[in-house]
Write an enzyme that holds these catalytic residues in place. Structure first.
Site, PDB file in Angstrom:
ATOM      1  N   HIS A  49       0.882  -1.192  -0.039  1.00 18.00           N
ATOM      2  CA  HIS A  49       0.078   0.021  -0.013  1.00 18.00           C
ATOM      3  C   HIS A  49       0.938   1.143  -0.149  1.00 18.00           C
ATOM      4  O   HIS A  49       1.520   1.569   0.865  1.00 18.00           O
ATOM      5  CB  HIS A  49      -0.587   0.038   1.146  1.00 18.00           C
ATOM      6  CG  HIS A  49      -1.495   1.233   1.340  1.00 18.00           C
ATOM      7  ND1 HIS A  49      -2.493   1.628   0.281  1.00 18.00           N
ATOM      8  CD2 HIS A  49      -1.525   2.328   2.337  1.00 18.00           C
ATOM      9  CE1 HIS A  49      -3.158   2.748   0.736  1.00 18.00           C
ATOM     10  NE2 HIS A  49      -2.780   3.052   1.664  1.00 18.00           N
ATOM     11  N   ASP A 173      -7.639   1.558   2.122  1.00 13.09           N
ATOM     12  CA  ASP A 173      -7.345   2.548   3.228  1.00 13.09           C
ATOM     13  C   ASP A 173      -8.303   3.798   3.349  1.00 13.09           C
ATOM     14  O   ASP A 173      -8.305   4.476   4.442  1.00 13.09           O
ATOM     15  CB  ASP A 173      -5.896   3.023   3.083  1.00 13.09           C
ATOM     16  CG  ASP A 173      -5.214   3.614   4.496  1.00 13.09           C
ATOM     17  OD1 ASP A 173      -5.788   3.290   5.303  1.00 13.09           O
ATOM     18  OD2 ASP A 173      -4.381   4.571   4.375  1.00 13.09           O
TER      19      ASP A 173
HETATM   20 ZN   LIG Z   1      -3.141   4.859   2.741  1.00 13.98          ZN
END
Ligand SMILES: [Zn+2]
Length: 1026
Positions: A49, A173
């Site tokens: 990520h 996220d």
């Molecule tokens: Zn992030």
């Protein structure tokens, strides 16, 4: 459910083999690793990520610079992963953020690029999401979301073709999820969406009810099944199960599998893993589960991960034979997982509201970032307009690539792409990174100004006399502009990026007391001089600007065109067109501000509002307004009730409405204003222009004082006497309206722990309340994304600025304390637009106004002492790019020269056009009807001879799109009256000669070819990042 035949952890190590892998040398669902239908299949998804800026800037993250802040270097991730994939065809990896991948790709030599293409073609390396970044969902506008995805898609299309086309949304996220994002994803052609963050109560409910995976109706009232999206909540945010993080930066134990060595742990590891599998599988519907094997910036040394995952797969799968264990572990991707769920032939639960606001525990609502960094949010919104205008002008002027225009537009496209990141426009980045984002936008605007000047040179010029070029004024909102304040004579060219004629009030900073303003046809324009207030003069970012007055007048600009105004300081006596404002202190007597549409009564002592009358319906409502402060809760984060307010979290600890101390009236024939000071640092201007059906409210907030050691979050509130029954309405990303109810969630029994923060929602363009008995609607539109709510019946509030003194312990490591250029505390200014009227006419106002606001006309200036007669001989003073205006409910969402090779058999430069019906079904008796547009002969500079309809992301012919079909629990989408509602059928476009039919909220994306064509521009435009 899962069949475990008891665990016997005595493994024979002799004669074991890695799982045999059947290979299919093509990308897509056919290239997935095989599964076993009679077992629980565990899809290990190796991923990283990579935030496109957060604690470090995007470029620092790319290189791994400033690792003292965070050890993260994306270039090493890609270097390392590619080697691992190349060594073993069973291995998989997904890559998401194209801003990073593009940086890496251009550094690779041909042999590496060939290798990577091979890995993409055989499905080992899969691009997921494929946006320039993983955009925030709360503070982004749909126009920018579509653009940033189209940019990433275009990079992938140019470099990888069909195998590079993403099929899955991956919002692992972002801090809450917007229904509009789901709708856009469906229209991109995605087959699924996965995310990690949702309200902790929602997650508990879903785990218990096995509803972690669902069909999300992205547009239940308008687009129907076309906007349905299979959506899955990931089990563990986006982390691996506990104990199985094998990254170089993780502390979990590696798999130690040589029994001759000390601390052999295979039995223990496999046992723990199978427990994790069992725990997870009982909450999911099928015999497939997904495990995200990675996290933030992981895989810089991919070997750590893969070596251990190889062993995990090997030893777990060995138990299929040694222990008759029905668990099969494989390397996989989100799309391979989705494909298996689709094959499972289940009926899925559905959802039709959104996932806002997000709370990860009690008292901890992530609703602060809806308003964090209000200046950056405003600048980003305005810069979107700039990018649209730049692309339009490039297309209308049919610019070739002579002055590197392709590249110059790209600088701004990429800057906007980067800023959409979920730690970008969201305001949750470190201060230094916020400055980097702003600088990227500024650089992009500068680059685009060159393009716009090239375009104007072509569009304005009539003969051989060269056009002098225009300058831009970015600080008009704080009454600073070099050209207008330093010159006695200048021209202003105003460009209108909307496909309808638009008029708008402009205010130019000047030093004179009287000016003549002549319009494009040399007729005089009425003006009014309004003094620049002391409050404005004290804004340090004005940086010595000398303007003392604002010259106020109304401009009118044809559709997708420009008008020119000739402005000259006047030495003679003011004429009837030149009006001065009169200033009065309001003392005691109520004051009525009135125009053709409404009358607003203000309190004579305080300047606060008292009542607002709609003169069309004759209905009057009681409404008062104020600015109030929420004190930010201090705390150490150790528990929910110790959660402080910060960049992400809004956690108020009491309020203090500030009483107005003084009010000043500025009166004139064109505009009347009441300036109200709630404190020295919180002021409002209530402004009514003649002829406009709204009241403008300009807020100026800052420097927010912190000498009492208390963080403060400032709201503008309106309190009406409407009976609203806990209901309020907010837009999603500037498009469809979401119905909200205070202290209520549609899909679970909600236990409220924060009566204010837990009722906040993102407001990207508008919030309204309704009194259904009276048939009244009170609407507030804004100029940037903000958090807002209706905390009491009849109220609307929007948070305009916040300064917090605590870090909220979610990673950013800083309080949200913007200090501005003089380090005293940032002053921010913005606007709201208030409309009160009957519910049946409300949409006509707010839909149209929201469009004109986000696509506001752009004024540009040139210094010249040319007379009108000379100027108009050499140059056009007014021009429209359209032969006729678009229908009033249609928006030209995109007009641009299409970057790469055309889709389909076309060999000339193509253009990309998106047309949007911007009303919802049933909002307006007439404007919500389907509408058609004839594009063939629409544009002045060119006619269209061919059209190919594409997916919304412009990376696939729509006729080639084949989305997975799902069985949903409520297959029929119901409308508000709860009747079975038939979704309007899309009328396919067979040729450019057909009118383009648009249903409510429909966007159609067209690649068009122009008569005569013209040569292809430079293709590889992905070599800038600035
Ligand atoms: Zn992030």
């Amino acid at each position: 459910m899962i069949l475990f035949h008891g665990f016997v952890f005595f493994l024979s190590l002799i004669g074991c083999h890695a799982i045999p892998v059947e290979r299919n040398a093509e990308c897509g669902y056919g290239s997935c690793n095989p599964v076993k239908d009679d077992m629980i299949n565990v899809h290990l998804v190796p991923h990283t990520h990579d935030d496109v800026g957060w604690l470090k800037t995007v470029d620092q993250y790319y290189y791994g610079a400033r690792n003292i802040i965070q050890n993260a270097g994306v270039q090493y991730v890609l270097d390392s992963v590619i080697q691992e994939l190349a060594g073993d065809p069973s291995k998989r990896f997904i890559y998401v953020e194209i801003a990073f991948f593009a940086r890496w790709w251009r550094e690779q030599d041909e042999s590496m690029q060939t290798l990577v293409k091979g890995l993409v073609n055989n499905g080992q390396l899969e691009f997921i999401l494929g946006g320039w970044c993983m955009n925030d969902e709360a503070s982004t506008h749909y126009n920018a979301i579509i653009d940033q995805h189209s940019l990433g898609f275009e990079f992938l299309r140019q470099n990888f073709g069909e195998c590079g086309r993403p099929r899955i949304g991956w919002q692992i996220d972002p801090f809450g999820h917007s229904r509009e994002q789901a709708s856009l994803f469906a229209q991109f052609g995605f087959d699924g969406l996965y995310f990690g963050r949702l309200d902790y109560q929602d997650k508990d409910t879903r785990l218990n009810q096995t509803t972690m995976e669902m069909i999300w109706h992205g547009s239940p009232d308008n687009l129907g099944s076309k906007a349905d999206l299979f959506t899955g909540v990931l089990p563990n945010l986006y982390q691996p199960p506990d104990g199985f993080c094998f990254d170089i930066f993780c502390d979990d134990e590696p798999i130690r599998d040589d029994p001759r060595l000390h601390d052999y742990n295979v039995d223990e590891k496999v046992y723990d893993f199978l427990s994790a599998v069992q725990d997870q599988a009982k909450h999911y519907k099928t015999n497939h589960i997904i495990m995200t094997m990675g996290s933030d910036f992981q895989y810089q040394n991919a070997h750590h991960w893969y070596k251990n995952m190889d062993k995990l797969i090997k030893y777990t799968n060995m138990m299929q034979t040694t222990n008759n264990m029905k668990v099969n572990v494989l390397y996989s991707t989100p799309s391979c997982y989705t494909y298996q769920l689709n094959r499972a032939d289940k009926t899925w639960p559905t959802k039709k509201d959104d996932f806002f606001p997000y709370a990860h525990r009690d008292h901890s609502f992530w609703s602060g970032y809806f308003s964090s960094r209000a200046a950056l949010k405003g600048y980003e919104r305005e810069t979107n307009t700039f990018l649209q205008a730049c692309k339009q002008l490039d297309a209308l002027a049919m610019l070739t690539d002579m002055h590197n225009n392709t590249l110059n537009i790209q600088v701004l496209r990429e800057a906007m792409g980067v800023v959409q990141h979920h730690d970008g426009v969201s305001g949750t980045e470190k201060q230094e990174v916020a400055y980097d984002y702003a600088m990227r936008l500024a650089n992009g605007r500068t680059a685009c100004q060159k393009v716009m000047n090239d375009a104007f040179a072509k569009l304005i010029q009539k003969g051989s006399e060269g056009f002098m070029g225009v300058a831009f004024c970015d600080l008009l909102n704080i009454s600073a502009c070099e050209v207008t304040q330093n010159n006695k004579q200048f021209v202003m060219v105003v460009y209108n990026p909307v496909g309808h004629t638009v008029s708008r009030w402009l205010r130019l900073p000047v030093i004179g007391e009287a000016y003549t303003v002549m319009g494009p046809d040399n007729s005089p324009v009425q003006t009014q001089i309004v003094p620049v207030t002391k409050r404005t003069m004290q804004i340090p970012e004005r940086n010595g600007a000398i303007a003392t007055n604002e010259l106020v007048f109304k401009v009118s600009i044809p559709a997708l065109g420009f008008s020119t105004y000739f402005i000259k300081m006047s030495n003679s006596k003011p004429t009837k067109e030149m009006q001065q404002s009169r200033m009065e202190k309001i003392q005691g007597k109520d004051f009525i501000m009135k125009n053709e549409h409404m009358a607003l009564t203000l309190d004579g002592n305080t300047g606060k509002w008292k009542s607002l009358k709609d003169l069309h319906s004759g209905i009057e409502i009681n409404v008062t307004n104020d600015m109030a402060v929420y004190y930010g809760m201090p705390g150490n984060c150790s528990r929910g009730d110790f959660q402080p307010s910060g960049a992400y979290i809004f956690r108020p600890n009491g309020t203090a409405p500030s009483g107005p101390s003084s009010a000043m009236l500025i009166k004139g024939p064109l505009v009347t204003e009441v300036h109200t000071s709630f404190s020295s640092w919180a002021t409002l201007v209530t402004r009514m222009y003649t002829g406009e059906p709204y009241t403008e409210v300009e807020w100026t907030v800052g420097p927010i004082p912190i000498d009492d050691n208390l963080g403060k979050e400032v709201v503008v509130r309106f309190m009406t006497d409407l009976k609203t029954n806990s209901m309020f309405y907010t837009d999603a990303n500037g498009r469809e309206i979401i119905t909200r109810k205070r202290d209520y969630r549609e899909t679970w029994t909600f236990n409220q722990t924060e009566p204010v923060a837990g009722n906040y929602a993102p407001v990207n363009s508008r919030i309204y309340i309704k009194d259904d008995n009276k048939g009244l609607q009170f609407t507030v539109l804004n100029d940037r994304s903000q958090g807002g709510s209706s905390i009491q019946d009849g109220e609307v509030e929007l948070m305009v600025h916040r300064r917090t003194l605590y870090d909220d312990c979610l990673g950013v490591g800083e309080p949200m304390n913007e200090t501005g250029s003089d380090h005293n505390g940032l002053i921010i200014r913005g606007k709201m637009f208030v409309h009160s009227g009957t519910t049946d006419t409300a949409a006509q106002f707010h839909r149209d106004f929201a469009l004109r606001q986000y696509m506001a006309p752009l004024p540009m200036f040139a210094v010249t002492d040319m007379k009108y007669s000379d100027y108009s001989t050499y140059f056009r003073t007014m021009w429209s790019g359209l032969k006729q205006e678009l229908p009033p409910n249609v928006h030209l969402l995109t007009l641009e020269q299409f970057g790469g090779p055309p889709i389909g058999p076309v060999d000339t430069q193509t253009y990309l056009i998106r047309l949007e019906h911007f009303y919802e079904k049933g909002e307006d008796a007439e404007l919500s009807q389907p509408v058609s547009v004839n594009i063939q002969d629409l544009f002045v500079p060119f006619s269209i001879v061919g059209a190919e309809e594409l997916t919304l992301g412009a990376n696939l012919a729509l006729s080639d799109l084949n989305r997975l079909q799902w069985q949903a629990k409520d297959q029929y989408v119901r409308d508000k009256e709860d009747k079975i509602y038939k979704v309007e059928k899309r009328v396919p476009l067979s040729s450019a000669l057909d009118p383009v039919m648009l249903n409510p909220m429909e966007i159609r994306t067209l690649q068009v070819t122009l008569r005569g064509g013209f040569p292809q521009r430079k293709e590889n435009k992905f070599d800038v990042f600035s």
